[in-house]
Motif scaffolding. Structure first.
Motif, PDB file in Angstrom:
ATOM      1  N   GLN A 109       0.823  -1.206   0.000  1.00  0.00           N
ATOM      2  CA  GLN A 109       0.000   0.000   0.000  1.00  0.00           C
ATOM      3  C   GLN A 109       0.863   1.265   0.000  1.00  0.00           C
ATOM      4  OE1 GLN A 109      -3.976  -0.444   2.140  1.00  0.00           O
ATOM      5  NE2 GLN A 109      -2.726  -2.054   3.099  1.00  0.00           N
ATOM      6  N   ALA A 110       2.014   1.210   0.659  1.00  0.00           N
ATOM      7  CA  ALA A 110       2.938   2.353   0.624  1.00  0.00           C
ATOM      8  C   ALA A 110       3.462   2.565  -0.801  1.00  0.00           C
ATOM      9  CB  ALA A 110       4.095   2.134   1.599  1.00  0.00           C
ATOM     10  N   ALA A 111       3.700   1.480  -1.530  1.00  0.00           N
ATOM     11  CA  ALA A 111       4.154   1.601  -2.926  1.00  0.00           C
ATOM     12  C   ALA A 111       3.061   2.234  -3.788  1.00  0.00           C
ATOM     13  CB  ALA A 111       4.540   0.224  -3.473  1.00  0.00           C
ATOM     14  N   ILE A 112       1.811   1.860  -3.538  1.00  0.00           N
ATOM     15  CA  ILE A 112       0.690   2.467  -4.272  1.00  0.00           C
ATOM     16  C   ILE A 112       0.600   3.949  -3.946  1.00  0.00           C
ATOM     17  CG2 ILE A 112      -1.823   2.490  -4.533  1.00  0.00           C
ATOM     18  CD1 ILE A 112      -1.698  -0.596  -3.977  1.00  0.00           C
ATOM     19  N   GLU A 113       0.743   4.298  -2.666  1.00  0.00           N
ATOM     20  CA  GLU A 113       0.704   5.710  -2.262  1.00  0.00           C
ATOM     21  C   GLU A 113       1.851   6.494  -2.893  1.00  0.00           C
ATOM     22  OE1 GLU A 113      -1.898   6.912  -1.294  1.00  0.00           O
ATOM     23  OE2 GLU A 113      -2.444   6.480   0.773  1.00  0.00           O
ATOM     24  N   ALA A 114       3.053   5.917  -2.938  1.00  0.00           N
ATOM     25  CA  ALA A 114       4.198   6.592  -3.550  1.00  0.00           C
ATOM     26  C   ALA A 114       3.959   6.798  -5.045  1.00  0.00           C
ATOM     27  CB  ALA A 114       5.474   5.788  -3.320  1.00  0.00           C
ATOM     28  N   HIS A 115       3.356   5.817  -5.688  1.00  0.00           N
ATOM     29  CA  HIS A 115       3.020   5.937  -7.109  1.00  0.00           C
ATOM     30  C   HIS A 115       2.059   7.103  -7.330  1.00  0.00           C
ATOM     31  CE1 HIS A 115       2.046   4.828 -11.191  1.00  0.00           C
ATOM     32  NE2 HIS A 115       0.774   4.731 -10.866  1.00  0.00           N
ATOM     33  N   ARG A 116       1.043   7.190  -6.497  1.00  0.00           N
ATOM     34  CA  ARG A 116       0.074   8.285  -6.599  1.00  0.00           C
ATOM     35  C   ARG A 116       0.735   9.633  -6.317  1.00  0.00           C
ATOM     36  NH1 ARG A 116      -4.361   7.038  -2.510  1.00  0.00           N
ATOM     37  NH2 ARG A 116      -5.245   8.938  -3.364  1.00  0.00           N
ATOM     38  N   ALA A 117       1.588   9.684  -5.311  1.00  0.00           N
ATOM     39  CA  ALA A 117       2.271  10.932  -4.964  1.00  0.00           C
ATOM     40  C   ALA A 117       3.158  11.417  -6.109  1.00  0.00           C
ATOM     41  CB  ALA A 117       3.105  10.747  -3.694  1.00  0.00           C
ATOM     42  N   GLY A 118       3.632  10.478  -6.929  1.00  0.00           N
ATOM     43  CA  GLY A 118       4.447  10.815  -8.088  1.00  0.00           C
ATOM     44  C   GLY A 118       3.625  11.157  -9.317  1.00  0.00           C
ATOM     45  N   GLY A 119       2.309  11.244  -9.160  1.00  0.00           N
ATOM     46  CA  GLY A 119       1.439  11.610 -10.280  1.00  0.00           C
ATOM     47  C   GLY A 119       0.748  10.451 -10.946  1.00  0.00           C
ATOM     48  N   GLY A 120       0.812   9.271 -10.352  1.00  0.00           N
ATOM     49  CA  GLY A 120       0.178   8.092 -10.936  1.00  0.00           C
ATOM     50  C   GLY A 120      -1.262   7.915 -10.505  1.00  0.00           C
ATOM     51  N   ILE A 121      -1.930   6.988 -11.161  1.00  0.00           N
ATOM     52  CA  ILE A 121      -3.317   6.604 -10.877  1.00  0.00           C
ATOM     53  C   ILE A 121      -3.310   5.128 -10.491  1.00  0.00           C
ATOM     54  CG2 ILE A 121      -5.569   6.142 -11.950  1.00  0.00           C
ATOM     55  CD1 ILE A 121      -5.073   8.566 -13.761  1.00  0.00           C
ATOM     56  N   VAL A 151      -6.138   1.871  -9.896  1.00  0.00           N
ATOM     57  CA  VAL A 151      -7.483   1.298  -9.871  1.00  0.00           C
ATOM     58  C   VAL A 151      -7.312  -0.096  -9.288  1.00  0.00           C
ATOM     59  CG1 VAL A 151      -9.510   0.606 -11.195  1.00  0.00           C
ATOM     60  CG2 VAL A 151      -8.185   2.618 -11.908  1.00  0.00           C
ATOM     61  N   ILE A 152      -8.004  -0.349  -8.174  1.00  0.00           N
ATOM     62  CA  ILE A 152      -7.763  -1.554  -7.385  1.00  0.00           C
ATOM     63  C   ILE A 152      -9.055  -2.340  -7.195  1.00  0.00           C
ATOM     64  CG2 ILE A 152      -6.877  -2.433  -5.194  1.00  0.00           C
ATOM     65  CD1 ILE A 152      -5.638   0.531  -4.943  1.00  0.00           C
ATOM     66  N   ALA A 153      -9.041  -3.592  -7.627  1.00  0.00           N
ATOM     67  CA  ALA A 153     -10.133  -4.513  -7.337  1.00  0.00           C
ATOM     68  C   ALA A 153      -9.667  -5.359  -6.162  1.00  0.00           C
ATOM     69  CB  ALA A 153     -10.437  -5.390  -8.547  1.00  0.00           C
ATOM     70  N   SER A 154     -10.381  -5.289  -5.043  1.00  0.00           N
ATOM     71  CA  SER A 154      -9.933  -6.015  -3.855  1.00  0.00           C
ATOM     72  C   SER A 154     -11.093  -6.296  -2.916  1.00  0.00           C
ATOM     73  CB  SER A 154      -8.866  -5.209  -3.108  1.00  0.00           C
ATOM     74  OG  SER A 154      -8.423  -5.910  -1.972  1.00  0.00           O
ATOM     75  N   HIS A 155     -11.014  -7.467  -2.264  1.00  0.00           N
ATOM     76  CA  HIS A 155     -11.968  -7.805  -1.210  1.00  0.00           C
ATOM     77  C   HIS A 155     -11.467  -7.337   0.146  1.00  0.00           C
ATOM     78  CE1 HIS A 155     -13.136 -10.714  -4.333  1.00  0.00           C
ATOM     79  NE2 HIS A 155     -14.337 -10.494  -3.846  1.00  0.00           N
ATOM     80  N   GLN A 156     -10.209  -6.935   0.207  1.00  0.00           N
ATOM     81  CA  GLN A 156      -9.610  -6.557   1.469  1.00  0.00           C
ATOM     82  C   GLN A 156      -9.744  -5.062   1.707  1.00  0.00           C
ATOM     83  OE1 GLN A 156      -5.701  -8.196   1.146  1.00  0.00           O
ATOM     84  NE2 GLN A 156      -6.425 -10.271   1.531  1.00  0.00           N
ATOM     85  N   VAL A 157      -9.678  -4.698   2.972  1.00  0.00           N
ATOM     86  CA  VAL A 157      -9.737  -3.294   3.352  1.00  0.00           C
ATOM     87  C   VAL A 157      -8.434  -2.630   2.923  1.00  0.00           C
ATOM     88  CG1 VAL A 157      -9.892  -1.692   5.290  1.00  0.00           C
ATOM     89  CG2 VAL A 157     -11.253  -3.786   5.292  1.00  0.00           C
ATOM     90  N   LEU A 158      -8.554  -1.490   2.266  1.00  0.00           N
ATOM     91  CA  LEU A 158      -7.393  -0.744   1.803  1.00  0.00           C
ATOM     92  C   LEU A 158      -7.240   0.518   2.642  1.00  0.00           C
ATOM     93  CD1 LEU A 158      -8.241  -1.078  -1.973  1.00  0.00           C
ATOM     94  CD2 LEU A 158      -6.435  -2.308  -0.774  1.00  0.00           C
ATOM     95  N   ASP A 159      -6.018   0.816   3.027  1.00  0.00           N
ATOM     96  CA  ASP A 159      -5.740   2.002   3.828  1.00  0.00           C
ATOM     97  C   ASP A 159      -4.985   3.006   2.970  1.00  0.00           C
ATOM     98  OD1 ASP A 159      -5.500   3.754   5.927  1.00  0.00           O
ATOM     99  OD2 ASP A 159      -3.808   2.704   6.850  1.00  0.00           O
ATOM    100  N   LEU A 160      -5.718   3.645   2.052  1.00  0.00           N
ATOM    101  CA  LEU A 160      -5.142   4.613   1.130  1.00  0.00           C
ATOM    102  C   LEU A 160      -5.869   5.942   1.291  1.00  0.00           C
ATOM    103  CD1 LEU A 160      -4.995   2.346  -2.059  1.00  0.00           C
ATOM    104  CD2 LEU A 160      -3.113   2.854  -0.480  1.00  0.00           C
ATOM    105  N   ALA A 161      -5.112   7.007   1.377  1.00  0.00           N
ATOM    106  CA  ALA A 161      -5.687   8.349   1.564  1.00  0.00           C
ATOM    107  C   ALA A 161      -6.575   8.722   0.383  1.00  0.00           C
ATOM    108  CB  ALA A 161      -4.580   9.366   1.727  1.00  0.00           C
TER     109      ALA A 161
END
Length: 191
Positions: free
Chosen positions: A155-167, A169-179
């Protein structure tokens, strides 16, 4: 990273004779994350494949600006090669440079991909995604098989990707802790 944008307009997804989803729409820009939520079999994975351009929508259209990378259950690594060589292939092909050590894989470089555990395979898939340089990440169940520590790292890698200007889209049954995570309940789009 080049500017990215992803727009879905009135998408419908059909598998065989069965219409799975209809009227799916959203607009995402740099830094956004969208959680595709719904039960098994509703069409989350099929929707990701449509967004990736691997499957045609039954109706509607997708507009994307920027490169797209998909991480799903199909590990994009040669099962018979050692992990280090398999990851090196994609690193050379993509020409990007996120080091796989970010996902704790360096001790596994000599292990053939086919012998990796579920969690190790998921981390290897995330390493490929991160090294792709793509602005738009499509992730199908990215936390499956990961323990609590590696779930946080993913999830930190996903957040870093977003902070760098990325998008993302996540399909998941699990709870995600993303801002600022937006949720698209696919149950609202059944035929």
């Amino acid at each position: 990273m080049q500017p990215c944008r992803l727009v879905a307009d009135e998408l419908a997804c059909r598998r065989g004779d069965r219409l799975l989803l209809r009227g799916v729409g959203f607009s995402l820009r740099a830094g956004d994350a969208l959680h595709l939520a719904g039960p098994n079999g509703i069409g989350k994975s099929s929707l990701l494949r449509i967004l990736a351009g691997l499957m045609r929508p039954y109706a509607g259209q997708v507009e994307a600006t920027g490169a797209i990378a998909l991480s799903d259950e199909r590990l994009p690594l040669d099962a018979h090669r050692p992990l280090g060589a398999a990851l090196g292939f994609w690193r050379r092909l993509d020409g990007a440079g996120v080091h796989q050590a970010d996902f704790g894989l360096e001790d596994l470089y000599d292990v053939p991909v086919r012998y990796l555990s579920t969690g190790q395979r998921k981390r290897a898939a995330l390493a490929c995604l991160a090294a792709s340089g793509a602005g738009i990440w499509l992730l199908d169940e990215p936390l499956n098989g990961l323990d609590a520590h590696w779930s946080i790292v993913a999830q930190a890698a996903i957040e870093a990707h977003r902070a760098g200007g990325g998008i993302a889209v996540i399909a998941s049954h699990q709870v995600l802790d993303l801002a600022g995570l937006m949720v698209l309940p696919l149950l609202d789009h059944l035929p």
